[in-house]
Scaffold this motif. Structure first.
Motif, PDB file in Angstrom:
ATOM      1  N   SER A  10       0.804  -1.138  -0.045  1.00 40.01           N
ATOM      2  CA  SER A  10       0.102  -0.098   0.159  1.00 40.01           C
ATOM      3  C   SER A  10       0.855   1.199  -0.080  1.00 40.01           C
ATOM      4  CB  SER A  10      -0.909   0.113   1.308  1.00 40.01           C
ATOM      5  OG  SER A  10      -0.324  -0.199   2.312  1.00 40.01           O
ATOM      6  N   VAL A  11       2.007   1.054   0.434  1.00 38.35           N
ATOM      7  CA  VAL A  11       3.043   2.411   0.472  1.00 38.35           C
ATOM      8  C   VAL A  11       4.290   1.677  -0.033  1.00 38.35           C
ATOM      9  CG1 VAL A  11       1.779   3.411   2.474  1.00 38.35           C
ATOM     10  CG2 VAL A  11       3.675   1.736   3.025  1.00 38.35           C
ATOM     11  N   ASP A 194       0.105  -9.393   4.615  1.00 38.83           N
ATOM     12  CA  ASP A 194       0.197  -8.963   6.146  1.00 38.83           C
ATOM     13  C   ASP A 194       0.671  -7.749   6.392  1.00 38.83           C
ATOM     14  OD1 ASP A 194       0.736  -9.483   9.226  1.00 38.83           O
ATOM     15  OD2 ASP A 194       3.190  -9.710   8.681  1.00 38.83           O
ATOM     16  N   ALA A 195      -0.091  -6.823   7.172  1.00 38.60           N
ATOM     17  CA  ALA A 195      -0.007  -5.354   7.499  1.00 38.60           C
ATOM     18  C   ALA A 195      -0.034  -4.533   6.117  1.00 38.60           C
ATOM     19  CB  ALA A 195       1.219  -5.296   8.287  1.00 38.60           C
ATOM     20  N   GLY A 196      -0.820  -4.720   5.053  1.00 37.84           N
ATOM     21  CA  GLY A 196      -0.848  -4.044   3.965  1.00 37.84           C
ATOM     22  C   GLY A 196       0.484  -4.454   2.819  1.00 37.84           C
ATOM     23  N   GLY A 223      -3.367  -5.490  -5.127  1.00 36.83           N
ATOM     24  CA  GLY A 223      -3.208  -4.062  -5.145  1.00 36.83           C
ATOM     25  C   GLY A 223      -3.192  -3.432  -4.092  1.00 36.83           C
ATOM     26  N   SER A 224      -2.564  -2.553  -3.659  1.00 34.43           N
ATOM     27  CA  SER A 224      -2.404  -1.865  -2.493  1.00 34.43           C
ATOM     28  C   SER A 224      -2.338  -2.800  -1.243  1.00 34.43           C
ATOM     29  CB  SER A 224      -3.759  -0.902  -1.991  1.00 34.43           C
ATOM     30  OG  SER A 224      -3.804   0.065  -3.161  1.00 34.43           O
ATOM     31  N   GLY A 225      -1.593  -3.852  -1.516  1.00 26.50           N
ATOM     32  CA  GLY A 225      -1.201  -4.806  -0.510  1.00 26.50           C
ATOM     33  C   GLY A 225      -2.360  -5.961  -0.127  1.00 26.50           C
ATOM     34  N   THR A 226      -3.442  -5.709  -0.711  1.00 27.97           N
ATOM     35  CA  THR A 226      -4.579  -6.670  -0.662  1.00 27.97           C
ATOM     36  C   THR A 226      -4.815  -7.619  -1.897  1.00 27.97           C
ATOM     37  OG1 THR A 226      -6.285  -5.107  -1.549  1.00 27.97           O
ATOM     38  CG2 THR A 226      -5.540  -4.976   1.045  1.00 27.97           C
ATOM     39  N   LEU A 227      -5.472  -8.520  -1.743  1.00 28.82           N
ATOM     40  CA  LEU A 227      -5.947  -9.481  -2.913  1.00 28.82           C
ATOM     41  C   LEU A 227      -7.134  -9.053  -3.440  1.00 28.82           C
ATOM     42  CD1 LEU A 227      -5.553 -12.031  -4.450  1.00 28.82           C
ATOM     43  CD2 LEU A 227      -6.884 -13.192  -2.611  1.00 28.82           C
ATOM     44  N   TYR A 228      -7.297  -8.645  -4.751  1.00 25.78           N
ATOM     45  CA  TYR A 228      -8.623  -8.406  -5.287  1.00 25.78           C
ATOM     46  C   TYR A 228      -9.444  -9.427  -5.248  1.00 25.78           C
ATOM     47  CZ  TYR A 228      -6.694  -4.017  -7.513  1.00 25.78           C
ATOM     48  OH  TYR A 228      -6.651  -2.712  -7.769  1.00 25.78           O
TER      49      TYR A 228
END
Length: 229
Positions: A10-11, A194-196, A223-228
């Motif tokens: 995400s960052v 884990d944690a973004g 995307g942004s550390g997550t699973l679509y």
């Protein structure tokens, strides 16, 4: 065959000790000594570093281990050659421009008898991996001549072309457009969120719990550390 390591965050983030473990597999703790590479990819900016030497013998790898870079997407690859010379132009990741975006790609596998017709993109080296990447992007350019579709449509199109290419053999890959990281499994691929941060690896790079195996034939988007969904 080769091994893959990817990060979607995400960052801007770094691989930290995960890169140390991965690089050691490039000739010391495993047999992947025919070149290596890493791409740091955030939005339109992509910094790509490749070397035909084993990661454990590469001054470039040593510099990156001691002065790590950060990005929202990172793609790393250690090579055990099955097709193509041991040469800089055959070291992954590969990069091309499509729809005003830089696309980075790394592959683990072996494609037999794969000789696609000429398309918009052409390989510079002589690996089946780069040929598959160029064919993949060429098919996307043909299918969406007006520009990039939304993520769901793009993921479906990538799954179609990946399934076509995978009929020639093993086609595990990671692919980034600077925002989304796509990952396709033929045989072995794992992810952990884990944690973004979403980590993708051929084999887990630590002993912590939470690694999930892909199903063969599965293509996921992060995307942004997550699973679509």
């Amino acid at each position: 065959m080769c091994q893959l390591l990817g990060l979607n965050s995400s960052v801007p983030a770094g691989l930290g000790s995960f890169f140390d473990v991965f690089a050691e597999r490039g000739g010391r703790t495993d047999e992947h000594k025919d070149g290596w590479g890493i791409a740091f990819h955030s939005g339109k900016r992509c910094r790509l570093y490749t070397d035909h030497r084993a990661a454990i013998d590469s001054p470039l790898a040593a510099r990156i281990r001691h002065r790590p870079l950060r990005a929202r997407n990172i793609l790393a690859h250690i090579r055990k050659a099955t097709q193509g010379r041991i040469a800089l132009e055959n070291s992954h990741p590969f990069a091309r421009r499509l729809w005003g975006l830089t696309w980075c790609f790394a592959h683990n596998g072996d494609l037999k008898g794969f000789a696609p017709a000429a398309g918009r993109f052409a390989p510079r080296g002589d690996t089946d991996s780069e040929a598959a990447f160029c064919h993949l992007l060429s098919r996307l350019a043909e299918r969406f001549p007006a520009g990039a579709p939304d993520t769901a449509v793009l993921r479906a199109a990538l799954a179609d072309v990946a399934a076509e290419i995978a009929t020639h053999g093993t086609f595990n890959f990671i692919l980034s457009n600077g925002d989304t990281l796509f990952a396709h499994c033929s045989t072995h691929l794992h992810y952990r969120i884990d944690a973004g941060r979403a980590m993708i690896a051929t084999q887990p790079v630590d002993t912590r719990q939470g690694w999930v195996a892909f199903a063969p034939g599965e293509l996921k988007a992060f995307g942004s550390g997550t699973l679509y969904p």
